[in-house]
Enzyme design. Structure first.
Site, PDB file in Angstrom:
ATOM      1  N   ARG A 153      18.052  18.208  -0.197  1.00 48.79           N
ATOM      2  CA  ARG A 153      18.888  17.157  -0.007  1.00 48.79           C
ATOM      3  C   ARG A 153      20.064  16.732  -0.591  1.00 48.79           C
ATOM      4  O   ARG A 153      19.666  16.743  -2.116  1.00 48.79           O
ATOM      5  CB  ARG A 153      17.581  15.982   0.242  1.00 48.79           C
ATOM      6  N   HIS A 171      -4.824 -14.903   8.448  1.00 53.30           N
ATOM      7  CA  HIS A 171      -3.908 -13.493   9.072  1.00 53.30           C
ATOM      8  C   HIS A 171      -4.948 -12.277   9.483  1.00 53.30           C
ATOM      9  O   HIS A 171      -4.435 -11.300   9.454  1.00 53.30           O
ATOM     10  CB  HIS A 171      -3.132 -12.875   8.110  1.00 53.30           C
ATOM     11  N   PRO A 225       0.676  -1.236  -0.098  1.00 50.52           N
ATOM     12  CA  PRO A 225       0.018  -0.044   0.098  1.00 50.52           C
ATOM     13  C   PRO A 225       1.105   1.115   0.205  1.00 50.52           C
ATOM     14  O   PRO A 225       1.569   1.541   1.009  1.00 50.52           O
ATOM     15  CB  PRO A 225      -0.769  -0.038   1.305  1.00 50.52           C
ATOM     16  N   GLU A 226       0.643   2.022  -1.108  1.00 44.46           N
ATOM     17  CA  GLU A 226       1.233   3.355  -0.983  1.00 44.46           C
ATOM     18  C   GLU A 226      -0.016   4.301  -1.218  1.00 44.46           C
ATOM     19  O   GLU A 226      -1.095   3.741  -1.118  1.00 44.46           O
ATOM     20  CB  GLU A 226       2.195   3.463  -2.261  1.00 44.46           C
ATOM     21  N   ARG A 246       2.268 -10.185   6.922  1.00 40.83           N
ATOM     22  CA  ARG A 246       3.550  -9.964   7.579  1.00 40.83           C
ATOM     23  C   ARG A 246       3.423  -8.994   8.914  1.00 40.83           C
ATOM     24  O   ARG A 246       4.613  -9.178   9.564  1.00 40.83           O
ATOM     25  CB  ARG A 246       4.395  -9.151   6.650  1.00 40.83           C
TER      26      ARG A 246
END
Length: 292
Positions: A155, A97, A2-3, A116
């Site tokens: 940056r 899960h 998921p982004e 996970r």
DNA sequence: CGTTGAACCTGTTTGC
DNA sequence: TGCAAACAGGTTCAAC
């Protein structure tokens, strides 16, 4: 998985399904991905869901004010790599899960699934939420051209690492970083501060267009991402770089290459996306001699 | 400052 | 076929 586009898809599905409902009871399975499982068990029952929002890759389930408590607060959820959050009819068979079940006042339940368990779930007061979200950078869909250029330009890390840094921009992950760099024709190893204003503008525009298109197509389904209705996203069909090692670049036909940048697989076209100027050894030597 | 690698945990794909 | 290695949408932390 998921982004930003996938999280936005989950948020929209959830919003349509549970806005205004109250949580009746809570059941938890494995809890090692929760900040404080007890706080979730005790804090959620009786609370009404007054808003479901996305902040970067975080889902903010805002809760109505509680008697005897000053601030309303929220349930904060991060899906990690394999997390999923959706409302289900109580009789729907359970996915493997599943680690949390929130029963609603209409008989359905919100379930959190995460193979996970890289995700995160936490009860937050307004103050805690503000502090947590304050660490995040600008929303890629809202950031101005000027601010984008300033953030990128301050940056000295490689642009791929800069795009993935949630303190710079919130919500961009590995897929959309590669896709936007391909679209803007910028090599993932270019240094952020060395991008020209023109290149930064192109990158911001590419990122914006790609994210909007991906949201419209309900995200990318690489493995098993599905929206709240169980339908897979469609954007993965549009990928031009991500996951396409060895395939032809859609622009120039050159083979897409895979390298590792910032510890993540990075796919790019070596012809369209020219690397940082790194003269060959002999050339570098000659240049250095000239300067002295 | 920045980078790298490992860690967290489980599942799937790839290669010998 | 079998088994081990590599890899996966994310984040954090130690070590350099």
């Amino acid at each position: 998985m998921p982004e930003l586009p996938e999280v936005e898809t989950v948020v929209r599905g959830l919003r349509g399904a549970v806005l205004g409902r109250s949580i009746v009871s809570v059941r938890l399975g494995k809890t090692d991905f929760m900040d404080d499982a007890g706080a979730i068990e005790e804090g959620l029952p009786g609370r009404r869901i007054v808003a479901v929002e996305r902040c970067g890759k975080f889902i903010v389930v805002r809760l109505g004010a509680e008697r005897g408590r000053a601030s309303a607060g929220a349930l904060l959820v991060h899906l990690g790599m394999t997390g999923h959050l959706a409302a289900w009819a109580a009789e729907q068979p359970e996915k493997k899960h599943t680690h949390a079940w929130f029963a609603l006042d209409d008989g359905r339940e919100i379930r959190y699934t995460d193979a996970r368990r890289f995700g995160r779930m936490a009860m937050m007061t307004e103050e805690e939420l503000a502090r947590e979200m304050g660490r995040l950078g600008a929303e890629p869909l809202e950031v101005s051209e000027e601010e984008f250029f300033l953030r990128i330009g301050s940056r000295r890390a490689r642009i791929k690492a800069v795009l993935l840094d949630q303190r710079v921009l919130r919500g961009v992950g590995n897929i959309y970083a590669d896709e936007s760099l391909w679209r803007a024709r910028i090599h993932p190893e270019r240094i952020g501060s060395r991008l020209s204003a023109k290149e930064a503008a192109a990158l911001r525009r590419a990122l914006r267009e790609i994210l909007l298109r991906a949201i419209a197509l309900r995200g990318s389904s690489i493995a098993d991402f599905v929206d709240a209705e169980g339908a897979p996203g469609e954007y993965q069909r549009r990928h031009k770089a991500y996951g396409r090692e060895g395939q032809a670049c859609a622009r120039c036909g050159t083979m897409i290459r895979r390298i590792v940048v910032a510890g993540r697989s990075s796919f790019f076209c070596p012809r369209c996306q020219r690397g940082p100027r790194r003269p060959r050894k002999g050339v570098a030597k000659r240049l250095r001699k000239k300067k002295r």
